[in-house]
Design an enzyme around this catalytic site. Structure first.
Site, PDB file in Angstrom:
ATOM      1  N   ASP A  28      -3.842  -6.522   4.827  1.00 20.64           N
ATOM      2  CA  ASP A  28      -4.994  -7.418   5.764  1.00 20.64           C
ATOM      3  C   ASP A  28      -4.942  -9.039   5.147  1.00 20.64           C
ATOM      4  OD1 ASP A  28      -6.033  -5.788   7.379  1.00 20.64           O
ATOM      5  OD2 ASP A  28      -7.157  -4.646   5.918  1.00 20.64           O
ATOM      6  N   ASN A  42       0.762  -1.094   0.030  1.00 18.88           N
ATOM      7  CA  ASN A  42      -0.130   0.144   0.089  1.00 18.88           C
ATOM      8  C   ASN A  42       0.784   1.298   0.089  1.00 18.88           C
ATOM      9  OD1 ASN A  42       0.593   0.714   2.867  1.00 18.88           O
ATOM     10  ND2 ASN A  42      -0.416  -1.162   3.129  1.00 18.88           N
ATOM     11  N   LYS A  80     -10.691  -4.397  18.917  1.00 24.10           N
ATOM     12  CA  LYS A  80      -9.178  -4.754  19.237  1.00 24.10           C
ATOM     13  C   LYS A  80      -8.842  -4.517  20.528  1.00 24.10           C
ATOM     14  CE  LYS A  80      -8.030  -3.387  14.261  1.00 24.10           C
ATOM     15  NZ  LYS A  80      -6.921  -3.923  13.377  1.00 24.10           N
ATOM     16  N   LYS A 108       9.582 -16.829 -10.196  1.00 21.14           N
ATOM     17  CA  LYS A 108       8.620 -15.607 -10.945  1.00 21.14           C
ATOM     18  C   LYS A 108       7.747 -16.411 -11.709  1.00 21.14           C
ATOM     19  CE  LYS A 108       9.143 -11.914 -14.073  1.00 21.14           C
ATOM     20  NZ  LYS A 108       9.921 -11.504 -15.256  1.00 21.14           N
ATOM     21  N   PHE A 117      -4.301   2.903  14.896  1.00 21.33           N
ATOM     22  CA  PHE A 117      -4.716   4.074  14.117  1.00 21.33           C
ATOM     23  C   PHE A 117      -5.994   3.246  13.467  1.00 21.33           C
ATOM     24  CE2 PHE A 117      -1.992   7.680  13.061  1.00 21.33           C
ATOM     25  CZ  PHE A 117      -1.148   7.322  14.141  1.00 21.33           C
ATOM     26  N   PRO A 165      -2.550 -12.025  10.249  1.00 23.11           N
ATOM     27  CA  PRO A 165      -3.003 -12.079  11.580  1.00 23.11           C
ATOM     28  C   PRO A 165      -3.112 -10.631  11.934  1.00 23.11           C
ATOM     29  CG  PRO A 165      -0.575 -12.426  11.524  1.00 23.11           C
ATOM     30  CD  PRO A 165      -1.172 -12.753   9.983  1.00 23.11           C
ATOM     31  N   ASP A 166      -3.972 -10.077  13.080  1.00 21.22           N
ATOM     32  CA  ASP A 166      -4.122  -8.927  13.414  1.00 21.22           C
ATOM     33  C   ASP A 166      -3.181  -8.600  14.597  1.00 21.22           C
ATOM     34  OD1 ASP A 166      -4.873  -6.408  14.882  1.00 21.22           O
ATOM     35  OD2 ASP A 166      -6.940  -6.567  13.996  1.00 21.22           O
TER      36      ASP A 166
END
Ligand code: PMT
Length: 401
Positions: free
Chosen positions: A279, A210, A343, A289, A325, A307-308
């Protein structure tokens, strides 16, 4: 972490045999993380060379009041404003007399009149000069004006006399400077911070990731460090330099980040999750490749959930204060409150990442602080300014019972 980290110290050296101790003083101040500018009177240069002090402080030594070159750089008024503390060591009988009269006939005396910083002095002179009524009167005047006088110590003097007049040792003077600064908010605490993106391998050359730049997490690391914390920064790949005086752990994937977090979790007083953790990851990263197929064949990636990390830390290291966050594109507060509960963290810092001027990869951010007791909206700030406010808010979270 020293209270002197990033503090601005002017060390003014006057002419006296104790000037040789100033070199060690500069070394100790730099070691404690201070930034040091050295000012020397012409008398001081008879005892120790400016070059030595320039080498130790990493800055050119300031010697003259009316030096056009110096005034074009950091002029005397700028230098006076720059200082958090001005220490005169050694302070000769002569400089005490000139300061008591309020003179401004050289750089040192002018700085003393111009600065708002506390002025400390470490007198050093022959014991008879110290006891002389003129010096004692000057001392009283200077003390009454707010100068802080440290020493002199008793003992054998360079001239062979015994008595009061020796400059305090550099260690004692560093402690005296330390005392000028408030105890920091996070002294004695360990803060673990995750930052940046994670990369989830598809094959040896491709990954899912990201746009996180790491700026928010790195700014928090700097603020926590400046508030006296021992900081452990666990970071995904970014283009940023690891902050100084921070333990830096570089990771790639969410699983690496989880492992690194769990490894240091036992020592954490605070765990702040600023990282944008992927996630999902491909179920299997291909060892070779992936080859392009015919144009009419697409590629389907099968993903599994990562996993969180934050939730795992809450469960496995429940002694710490946990702050997460929430990166949202809609219903910021509602989604943030859900994350707070789901959480099990003490605070969620919610940012709207649909706005390209804040959130991912921008220099600024605007957030809402969500806790069990309510929501506080902070203004748009640079990420560093915001991090300073966030660390203040986080340090105010009550300790767990
Ligand atoms: O890095 P910058 O370019 O400066 O951008 C800053 C930022 C936008 C990345 C930052 O401000 C931010 O919002 N970070 C959290 C991004 C995120 O992943 O949010 P989330 O709502 O998906 O996750 C909620 C919380 O759980 C976060 O604290 C996250 O670190 C944590 N998490 C998420 C998933 C996961 N598997 N493990 C986690 O620990």
């Amino acid at each position: 972490m020293s209270r002197l980290h990033n503090k601005h110290i002017i060390l003014a050296i006057t002419g006296g045999i104790a000037a040789y101790k100033s070199a060690e003083l500069v070394r100790l101040l730099i070691k404690a993380g201070a930034q040091v500018q050295v000012v020397m009177t012409s008398g001081a240069t008879e005892f120790i060379t400016p070059l030595t002090l320039q080498a130790l402080s990493g800055n050119p030594v300031h010697q003259h009041l009316l030096n056009p070159q110096a005034e074009a750089g950091m002029g005397h008024i700028q230098l006076a404003r720059w200082a958090d503390v001005l220490l005169i060591a050694p302070a000769s009988a002569n400089v005490m007399a000139r300061l008591a009269q309020g003179q401004a006939d050289d750089l040192l005396t002018t700085l003393c009149l111009a600065t708002h910083a506390p002025i400390l002095m470490a007198p050093a002179m022959n014991q008879a000069m110290w006891h002389d009524l003129a010096t004692q009167d000057n001392l009283k005047t200077l003390l009454a004006r707010g100068f802080q006088v440290h020493g002199p110590a008793d003992g054998e003097q360079a001239c062979g006399d015994i008595g009061a007049g020796r400059m305090l040792e550099p260690n004692a003077l560093v402690s005296a400077i330390n005392e000028q600064f408030e105890q920091s908010l996070l002294s004695g605490k360990t803060v673990v911070i995750t930052a940046g993106p994670t990369r989830e391998a598809i094959d040896p050359v491709r990954y899912l990731s990201n746009h996180s730049s790491g700026k928010m997490g790195y700014a928090l690391a700097c603020s926590a460090r400046d508030q006296g914390a021992k900081v452990i920064l666990i970071s995904g790949p970014t283009h940023l330099q690891p902050p100084e005086d921070v333990t830096f752990i570089a990771i790639e994937s969410a699983q690496d980040m989880l492992e690194a977090s769990l490894n240091v979790g036992a020592v954490a007083d605070y765990f702040i999750a600023a990282a944008a953790v992927a996630d999902y990851r491909p179920i299997m990263a291909s060892e070779q490749k992936l080859k392009k197929r015919d144009a009419d064949h697409g590629l389907t990636l099968e993903l599994t959930q990562n996993p969180d990390i934050l939730a795992t830390m809450v469960q496995q290291h429940s002694h710490a204060i946990h702050v997460g966050f929430a990166a949202e594109t809609e219903a910021l507060i509602r989604h943030g409150q859900n994350k707070l509960e789901r959480k099990g963290v003490q605070m969620i810092i919610a940012n709207d990442v649909s706005n390209t001027h804040i959130g991912f990869n921008s220099d600024d951010n605007q957030v809402s602080l969500i806790t069990a007791s309510g929501v506080e909206n902070l203004p748009l700030l640079s990420k560093q300014q915001l991090a300073n406010q966030l660390i203040l808010a986080i340090s105010n979270i009550p300790n767990k019972a």
